[in-house]
Design a protein around this motif. Sequence first.
Motif, PDB file in Angstrom:
ATOM      1  N   ILE A   1       0.725  -1.194  -0.043  1.00 20.30           N
ATOM      2  CA  ILE A   1       0.103   0.137  -0.001  1.00 20.30           C
ATOM      3  C   ILE A   1       1.159   1.162   0.010  1.00 20.30           C
ATOM      4  CG2 ILE A   1      -1.725   1.156   1.488  1.00 20.30           C
ATOM      5  CD1 ILE A   1      -2.943  -1.236   2.214  1.00 20.30           C
ATOM      6  N   HIS A   2       1.823   1.276   0.852  1.00 21.06           N
ATOM      7  CA  HIS A   2       2.736   2.420   0.792  1.00 21.06           C
ATOM      8  C   HIS A   2       3.591   2.709  -0.517  1.00 21.06           C
ATOM      9  CE1 HIS A   2       5.794   5.290   2.667  1.00 21.06           C
ATOM     10  NE2 HIS A   2       6.609   4.585   2.054  1.00 21.06           N
ATOM     11  N   ASN A   3       4.000   1.774  -1.044  1.00 20.78           N
ATOM     12  CA  ASN A   3       4.710   1.751  -2.286  1.00 20.78           C
ATOM     13  C   ASN A   3       3.816   2.160  -3.389  1.00 20.78           C
ATOM     14  OD1 ASN A   3       7.203   1.272  -0.976  1.00 20.78           O
ATOM     15  ND2 ASN A   3       6.908  -0.979  -1.468  1.00 20.78           N
ATOM     16  N   ALA A   4       2.469   1.750  -3.413  1.00 20.84           N
ATOM     17  CA  ALA A   4       1.472   2.154  -4.269  1.00 20.84           C
ATOM     18  C   ALA A   4       1.264   3.711  -4.313  1.00 20.84           C
ATOM     19  CB  ALA A   4       0.547   1.330  -4.074  1.00 20.84           C
ATOM     20  N   TYR A   5       1.022   4.010  -3.035  1.00 16.91           N
ATOM     21  CA  TYR A   5       0.698   5.544  -2.789  1.00 16.91           C
ATOM     22  C   TYR A   5       1.982   6.241  -3.233  1.00 16.91           C
ATOM     23  CZ  TYR A   5       0.989   9.667   0.086  1.00 16.91           C
ATOM     24  OH  TYR A   5       0.954  11.196   0.317  1.00 16.91           O
ATOM     25  N   GLU A   6       3.217   5.832  -3.078  1.00 18.61           N
ATOM     26  CA  GLU A   6       4.289   6.510  -3.413  1.00 18.61           C
ATOM     27  C   GLU A   6       4.454   6.621  -5.008  1.00 18.61           C
ATOM     28  OE1 GLU A   6       6.223   8.293  -1.743  1.00 18.61           O
ATOM     29  OE2 GLU A   6       5.771   7.868   0.293  1.00 18.61           O
ATOM     30  N   TYR A   7       3.985   5.583  -5.592  1.00 22.13           N
ATOM     31  CA  TYR A   7       4.068   5.576  -6.994  1.00 22.13           C
ATOM     32  C   TYR A   7       2.909   6.542  -7.470  1.00 22.13           C
ATOM     33  CZ  TYR A   7       2.787   3.497 -11.791  1.00 22.13           C
ATOM     34  OH  TYR A   7       2.578   3.137 -12.890  1.00 22.13           O
ATOM     35  N   GLN A   8       1.977   6.427  -6.912  1.00 19.61           N
ATOM     36  CA  GLN A   8       0.728   7.322  -7.404  1.00 19.61           C
ATOM     37  C   GLN A   8       1.121   8.979  -7.454  1.00 19.61           C
ATOM     38  OE1 GLN A   8      -1.926   6.589  -9.273  1.00 19.61           O
ATOM     39  NE2 GLN A   8      -1.474   4.180  -8.865  1.00 19.61           N
ATOM     40  N   VAL A   9       1.927   9.028  -6.090  1.00 20.09           N
ATOM     41  CA  VAL A   9       2.080  10.673  -5.885  1.00 20.09           C
ATOM     42  C   VAL A   9       3.084  11.000  -7.014  1.00 20.09           C
ATOM     43  CG1 VAL A   9       3.784  12.018  -4.473  1.00 20.09           C
ATOM     44  CG2 VAL A   9       1.712  10.473  -3.601  1.00 20.09           C
ATOM     45  N   ILE A  10       4.048  10.089  -7.353  1.00 21.24           N
ATOM     46  CA  ILE A  10       5.233  10.583  -8.446  1.00 21.24           C
ATOM     47  C   ILE A  10       4.397  10.636  -9.876  1.00 21.24           C
ATOM     48  CG2 ILE A  10       7.092   9.857  -9.505  1.00 21.24           C
ATOM     49  CD1 ILE A  10       8.240   8.898  -6.705  1.00 21.24           C
ATOM     50  N   LEU A  11       3.524   9.533  -9.987  1.00 16.90           N
ATOM     51  CA  LEU A  11       2.497   9.773 -11.379  1.00 16.90           C
ATOM     52  C   LEU A  11       1.800  10.956 -11.534  1.00 16.90           C
ATOM     53  CD1 LEU A  11       1.644   8.045 -13.704  1.00 16.90           C
ATOM     54  CD2 LEU A  11       0.054   7.181 -12.360  1.00 16.90           C
ATOM     55  N   LEU A  12       1.131  11.430 -10.509  1.00 20.20           N
ATOM     56  CA  LEU A  12       0.548  12.657 -10.643  1.00 20.20           C
ATOM     57  C   LEU A  12       1.739  13.988 -10.963  1.00 20.20           C
ATOM     58  CD1 LEU A  12      -1.894  12.535  -7.561  1.00 20.20           C
ATOM     59  CD2 LEU A  12      -2.533  12.479  -9.992  1.00 20.20           C
ATOM     60  N   GLN A  13       2.735  13.768 -10.408  1.00 20.54           N
ATOM     61  CA  GLN A  13       3.801  14.865 -10.605  1.00 20.54           C
ATOM     62  C   GLN A  13       4.369  14.752 -12.112  1.00 20.54           C
ATOM     63  OE1 GLN A  13       6.864  14.141  -7.883  1.00 20.54           O
ATOM     64  NE2 GLN A  13       5.811  15.140  -5.986  1.00 20.54           N
ATOM     65  N   TYR A  14       4.525  13.390 -12.699  1.00 21.02           N
ATOM     66  CA  TYR A  14       4.520  13.223 -14.019  1.00 21.02           C
ATOM     67  C   TYR A  14       3.431  13.704 -14.902  1.00 21.02           C
ATOM     68  CZ  TYR A  14       4.933  10.559 -18.241  1.00 21.02           C
ATOM     69  OH  TYR A  14       4.802  10.110 -19.651  1.00 21.02           O
ATOM     70  N   LEU A  15       2.163  13.706 -14.456  1.00 25.92           N
ATOM     71  CA  LEU A  15       1.334  13.826 -15.455  1.00 25.92           C
ATOM     72  C   LEU A  15       0.971  15.385 -15.317  1.00 25.92           C
ATOM     73  CD1 LEU A  15      -1.699  11.283 -14.654  1.00 25.92           C
ATOM     74  CD2 LEU A  15      -0.285  11.359 -16.698  1.00 25.92           C
ATOM     75  N   SER A  16       1.293  16.084 -14.328  1.00 24.94           N
ATOM     76  CA  SER A  16       1.399  17.606 -14.312  1.00 24.94           C
ATOM     77  C   SER A  16       2.617  18.088 -14.997  1.00 24.94           C
ATOM     78  CB  SER A  16       1.402  17.917 -12.749  1.00 24.94           C
ATOM     79  OG  SER A  16       1.550  19.177 -12.556  1.00 24.94           O
ATOM     80  N   LEU A  17       3.604  17.561 -15.160  1.00 28.73           N
ATOM     81  CA  LEU A  17       4.771  17.957 -15.806  1.00 28.73           C
ATOM     82  C   LEU A  17       4.268  18.017 -17.266  1.00 28.73           C
ATOM     83  CD1 LEU A  17       7.633  19.261 -15.966  1.00 28.73           C
ATOM     84  CD2 LEU A  17       8.535  16.700 -15.987  1.00 28.73           C
ATOM     85  N   MET A  18       3.618  16.768 -17.590  1.00 26.87           N
ATOM     86  CA  MET A  18       3.270  16.650 -19.172  1.00 26.87           C
ATOM     87  C   MET A  18       1.980  17.322 -19.529  1.00 26.87           C
ATOM     88  SD  MET A  18       6.045  14.620 -20.324  1.00 26.87           S
ATOM     89  CE  MET A  18       5.142  13.947 -21.755  1.00 26.87           C
ATOM     90  N   ASP A  19       1.348  18.236 -18.697  1.00 27.74           N
ATOM     91  CA  ASP A  19       0.091  18.972 -18.848  1.00 27.74           C
ATOM     92  C   ASP A  19      -0.911  17.899 -19.174  1.00 27.74           C
ATOM     93  OD1 ASP A  19       0.397  21.781 -18.001  1.00 27.74           O
ATOM     94  OD2 ASP A  19       1.641  21.973 -19.968  1.00 27.74           O
ATOM     95  N   LYS A  20      -0.982  16.749 -18.586  1.00 27.94           N
ATOM     96  CA  LYS A  20      -1.932  15.522 -18.885  1.00 27.94           C
ATOM     97  C   LYS A  20      -2.878  15.475 -17.829  1.00 27.94           C
ATOM     98  CE  LYS A  20      -0.034  14.493 -22.567  1.00 27.94           C
ATOM     99  NZ  LYS A  20      -0.645  14.784 -23.969  1.00 27.94           N
ATOM    100  N   LEU A  21      -2.879  16.586 -16.659  1.00 30.10           N
ATOM    101  CA  LEU A  21      -3.827  16.410 -15.727  1.00 30.10           C
ATOM    102  C   LEU A  21      -5.304  16.960 -16.162  1.00 30.10           C
ATOM    103  CD1 LEU A  21      -2.190  17.271 -12.526  1.00 30.10           C
ATOM    104  CD2 LEU A  21      -2.857  14.960 -13.054  1.00 30.10           C
ATOM    105  N   VAL A  22      -6.402  16.061 -16.064  1.00 28.53           N
ATOM    106  CA  VAL A  22      -7.678  16.645 -16.343  1.00 28.53           C
ATOM    107  C   VAL A  22      -8.662  16.477 -15.383  1.00 28.53           C
ATOM    108  CG1 VAL A  22      -7.244  16.009 -18.994  1.00 28.53           C
ATOM    109  CG2 VAL A  22      -8.221  14.111 -17.193  1.00 28.53           C
TER     110      VAL A  22
END
Length: 265
Positions: free
Chosen positions: A244-265
């Motif tokens: 659970i902890h590692n999945a959470y950390e993965y999702q946090v970095i994934l959101l940062q990645y999507l934000s950087l790519m302007d892919k957040l909707v």
Amino acid sequence: MYHAKNVKMFRSNLVGKISLLQSTNELKQAQQNLLMIEAQLKAHTKKLVVTSGDSSIFQKVPSFKLYKLMNFPDDTEATNKLASSSRLLQLLNNQKKQLLLLERAYNNMLLPELDLVVSGKLQNNKTSYQKSTKMDKPELYVGVQFSMPLSQTTTRNKRKMVHVQLRQVRHEIEQLKKHFNSELLSMLSVLRDYKNILSKNRENIRLAQVQTVEELRLYNQGRRDYFYVIESRNKEHTARLHYIHNAYEYQVILLQYLSLMDKLV
């Protein structure tokens, strides 16, 4: 549920007090973590309501797939996509194009002009009235006109200002690209590593479940103390928490990645 089972077994003298205290401590820690998460969610919700002006957000429940994984492009493709999708880079590139057009206009204003001048006319030098009506003496004039702007101080100063702005914009674009690419490649590296880590976490959970089943089988046959069943369940519980902890950390970095790519909707 896990703690309640331990309490029941303690009352039946199947587990010792130390095991019960350990499970009680884990329960309290989980409750504390839950309160902290709920407090953070409330704070972020209020901030979002103020920013958006939409109070209906208070009644909405977030839906999130914690264990969902993504496939990512290779580094070269990712940097190319970032260059084309980043709104900030697009804004700076548009500003550079406008300055280049302005620079070209000022350069044209300072260029010398070379014009071709052509003129012609018809005339008659006859003294007789009857013959004078005939226009049979054409004249043609061809010339070249050259002009050089001598005093264009204002235009030259404006062109210099455009040159300075162009250098600044180009520098900003290059620095921003370096920063974005550095952040992007770092995120992709971590995200790929986390996918492998999460795969190993799932395998650890599976192995812990198999061990728990085996320990319980040996206990039911009278060949094993129940302590080992509890210990195996604790390992399974710990493996799930790590997942659970590692999945959470993965999702946090994934959101940062999507934000950087302007892919957040």
